[in-house]
Design a protein around this motif. Structure first.
Motif, short mmCIF file in Angstrom:
data_model
loop_
_atom_site.label_atom_id
_atom_site.label_comp_id
_atom_site.label_asym_id
_atom_site.label_seq_id
_atom_site.Cartn_x
_atom_site.Cartn_y
_atom_site.Cartn_z
N PHE A 45 0.86 -1.19 0.00
CA PHE A 45 0.00 0.00 0.00
C PHE A 45 0.89 1.23 0.00
O PHE A 45 2.07 1.17 0.33
CB PHE A 45 -0.93 0.02 1.21
CG PHE A 45 -0.21 0.06 2.53
CD1 PHE A 45 0.13 1.28 3.11
CD2 PHE A 45 0.17 -1.11 3.19
CE1 PHE A 45 0.81 1.33 4.32
CE2 PHE A 45 0.83 -1.05 4.40
CZ PHE A 45 1.15 0.16 4.96
N GLU A 46 0.33 2.33 -0.38
CA GLU A 46 1.04 3.61 -0.36
C GLU A 46 0.71 4.38 0.92
O GLU A 46 1.60 5.05 1.46
CB GLU A 46 0.66 4.44 -1.60
CG GLU A 46 1.09 3.80 -2.91
CD GLU A 46 0.64 4.62 -4.08
OE1 GLU A 46 0.01 5.70 -3.88
OE2 GLU A 46 0.90 4.19 -5.22
N GLU A 47 -0.53 4.31 1.35
CA GLU A 47 -0.95 5.02 2.55
C GLU A 47 -1.83 4.09 3.41
O GLU A 47 -2.60 3.29 2.89
CB GLU A 47 -1.76 6.28 2.21
CG GLU A 47 -1.00 7.31 1.40
CD GLU A 47 -1.88 8.48 1.01
OE1 GLU A 47 -3.11 8.43 1.33
OE2 GLU A 47 -1.38 9.41 0.39
N LEU A 48 -1.69 4.27 4.72
CA LEU A 48 -2.59 3.59 5.67
C LEU A 48 -3.15 4.65 6.61
O LEU A 48 -2.37 5.40 7.22
CB LEU A 48 -1.87 2.50 6.46
CG LEU A 48 -2.76 1.66 7.39
CD1 LEU A 48 -2.25 0.23 7.45
CD2 LEU A 48 -2.78 2.23 8.80
N THR A 49 -4.48 4.69 6.70
CA THR A 49 -5.13 5.72 7.50
C THR A 49 -6.12 5.08 8.47
O THR A 49 -6.91 4.19 8.07
CB THR A 49 -5.88 6.72 6.60
OG1 THR A 49 -4.99 7.23 5.60
CG2 THR A 49 -6.45 7.86 7.44
N TRP A 50 -6.07 5.55 9.74
CA TRP A 50 -7.11 5.18 10.71
C TRP A 50 -8.14 6.30 10.72
O TRP A 50 -7.80 7.48 10.89
CB TRP A 50 -6.53 5.00 12.12
CG TRP A 50 -5.88 3.64 12.33
CD1 TRP A 50 -4.55 3.36 12.20
CD2 TRP A 50 -6.55 2.44 12.70
NE1 TRP A 50 -4.31 2.03 12.47
CE2 TRP A 50 -5.55 1.43 12.79
CE3 TRP A 50 -7.87 2.08 12.94
CZ2 TRP A 50 -5.82 0.11 13.10
CZ3 TRP A 50 -8.14 0.77 13.28
CH2 TRP A 50 -7.15 -0.21 13.36
N ILE A 51 -9.41 5.91 10.54
CA ILE A 51 -10.49 6.89 10.35
C ILE A 51 -11.55 6.67 11.44
O ILE A 51 -11.90 5.54 11.77
CB ILE A 51 -11.12 6.72 8.96
CG1 ILE A 51 -10.05 6.88 7.87
CG2 ILE A 51 -12.25 7.72 8.76
CD1 ILE A 51 -10.53 6.51 6.48
N TYR A 52 -12.07 7.81 11.96
CA TYR A 52 -13.13 7.76 12.97
C TYR A 52 -14.47 8.03 12.30
O TYR A 52 -14.63 9.06 11.61
CB TYR A 52 -12.87 8.81 14.05
CG TYR A 52 -13.98 8.97 15.08
CD1 TYR A 52 -14.36 7.90 15.89
CD2 TYR A 52 -14.66 10.18 15.21
CE1 TYR A 52 -15.37 8.03 16.83
CE2 TYR A 52 -15.68 10.32 16.16
CZ TYR A 52 -16.03 9.25 16.95
OH TYR A 52 -17.03 9.38 17.88
N ASN A 53 -15.40 7.11 12.49
CA ASN A 53 -16.75 7.19 11.93
C ASN A 53 -16.73 7.40 10.41
O ASN A 53 -17.61 8.07 9.85
CB ASN A 53 -17.57 8.30 12.59
CG ASN A 53 -18.07 7.87 13.96
OD1 ASN A 53 -18.17 6.68 14.27
ND2 ASN A 53 -18.39 8.85 14.79
N LYS A 54 -15.71 6.84 9.74
CA LYS A 54 -15.57 6.82 8.28
C LYS A 54 -15.44 8.21 7.65
O LYS A 54 -15.55 8.35 6.42
CB LYS A 54 -16.76 6.09 7.64
CG LYS A 54 -16.83 4.61 8.05
CD LYS A 54 -17.96 3.90 7.32
CE LYS A 54 -17.96 2.42 7.71
NZ LYS A 54 -19.01 1.66 6.98
N LEU A 55 -15.21 9.20 8.46
CA LEU A 55 -15.12 10.56 7.95
C LEU A 55 -13.87 11.29 8.43
O LEU A 55 -13.25 12.04 7.66
CB LEU A 55 -16.37 11.37 8.36
CG LEU A 55 -17.70 10.92 7.77
CD1 LEU A 55 -18.84 11.72 8.39
CD2 LEU A 55 -17.70 11.07 6.25
#
Length: 334
Positions: A45-55
């Motif tokens: 992958f190029e980026e990994l992001t943790w997201i809160y409530n999909k936004l």
């Protein structure tokens, strides 16, 4: 980097399969920390992001530059493990409840894992109240209530047991009542905390038995005391009546009779050469005089000796009186 010390509480997880991703439910105690793992081997992958409530992005990792970017809302609260890519969230509050998703960007965009986090307060201890205890020669029956802010169980303990009961609130709080030969136990819990209250059942029954044993002689002494008080009251009443009778009862006053010498002339007889004075009898007093002069004293008049006509003849100076008394039916009653 070792990060296990950041995880203060992760009670349990429930996994629900939804398509190619998994949603994992996690309950966290208010103020604790939680660690969210990737749970699988990641593709390139190029980026990994943790997201809160999909936004809302929490942290982002750029694999090409090996850089981690933390967003202001989570500064000093969110820590990304650059080896496992797990996320640690510290000092969780109830407003932090919601969905947390790990998403990768590259040739494809894919949500790797999703957590549904519920931040809960610790439960308060339940209150176990004993309502009544009934003891007999063969059994002990205890009625009791187990209570919390929103849940109540009322039950009875008899023959060394009670039926186990359980109730649950909408907030996933559970109240469980159970018994053993030794204890009555009231347990209150939610997914992140647990409190209890309990009572020693045998001690309750022993205390009740002792109370009833002591109550019997106490009741007997109470009856004796009441009887003694009644007797004292009766004796007191008798004394008062006796004294009152003596004060207001009938008394006969004796009459005193006195002799009074009057200047009456002597009557002379020649029987024995002695001269005797014969007293005159006092007239009987009238009824009116008796009522006015109470008690009444009656006097008798005795005649006085007259000088002899013959001075040569010796004279006997003895005076005799005849005392008059009232008849017995004339006594005065007071």
């Amino acid at each position: 980097m070792m990060i296990n010390h950041h995880l203060k509480f992760l009670l349990f997880s429930l996994i629900f399969k939804t398509g190619f991703s998994a949603e994992i439910s996690v309950f966290v105690l208010t103020g604790d920390s939680v660690e969210l793992d990737i749970q699988t081997k990641l593709p390139e992958f190029e980026e990994l992001t943790w997201i809160y409530n999909k936004l809302e992005s929490i942290v982002k990792y750029y694999s090409k530059f090996n850089i981690v970017n933390s967003y202001p809302a989570y500064n000093n609260r969110a820590i990304l493990n650059e080896t496992t890519f797990s996320l640690i969230l510290e000092n969780m509050q109830k407003k932090d409840s919601g969905l947390y998703t790990a998403r990768i960007n590259g040739q494809i965009i894919n949500d790797i894992v999703t957590y549904r986090i519920s931040v809960l307060d610790a439960v308060k201890a339940p209150v176990l109240t004993v309502n009544s205890v009934m003891f007999s020669s063969n059994s002990c029956t205890v009625n009791f209530t187990c209570r919390t802010q929103d849940l109540v169980i009322n039950s009875n303990y008899q023959n060394n047991t009670c039926s186990q009961e359980e109730v649950t609130s909408q907030e996933n709080n559970t109240l469980i009542l159970s018994c053993s030969e030794e204890l009555i136990m009231c347990n209150y819990s939610n997914p992140v905390s647990w409190k209890k209250d309990e009572t020693k059942i045998k001690q309750l029954c022993v205390n009740k038995e002792n109370e009833e044993t002591k109550a019997k002689p106490t009741l007997l002494w109470l009856y004796v005391l009441i009887a003694a008080i009644v007797m004292l009251i009766l004796v007191g009443i008798g004394i008062v009546i006796h004294r009152h009778t003596r004060k207001t009862g009938t008394r006969v006053v004796s009459e005193t009779v006195y002799a009074q010498v009057e200047g009456q002339e002597m009557k002379t007889t020649n029987c024995d050469a002695h001269t005797y004075d014969v007293p005159e009898r006092l007239q009987t007093p009238t009824q009116e005089e008796m009522e006015v002069n109470n008690p009444t004293t009656t006097y008798c008049t005795v005649g006085q000796h007259k000088k002899p006509t013959n001075p040569i003849e010796p004279m006997d100076h003895t005076i005799y009186s005849s005392v008059c008394k009232q008849p017995p039916n004339k006594q005065t009653v007071i």
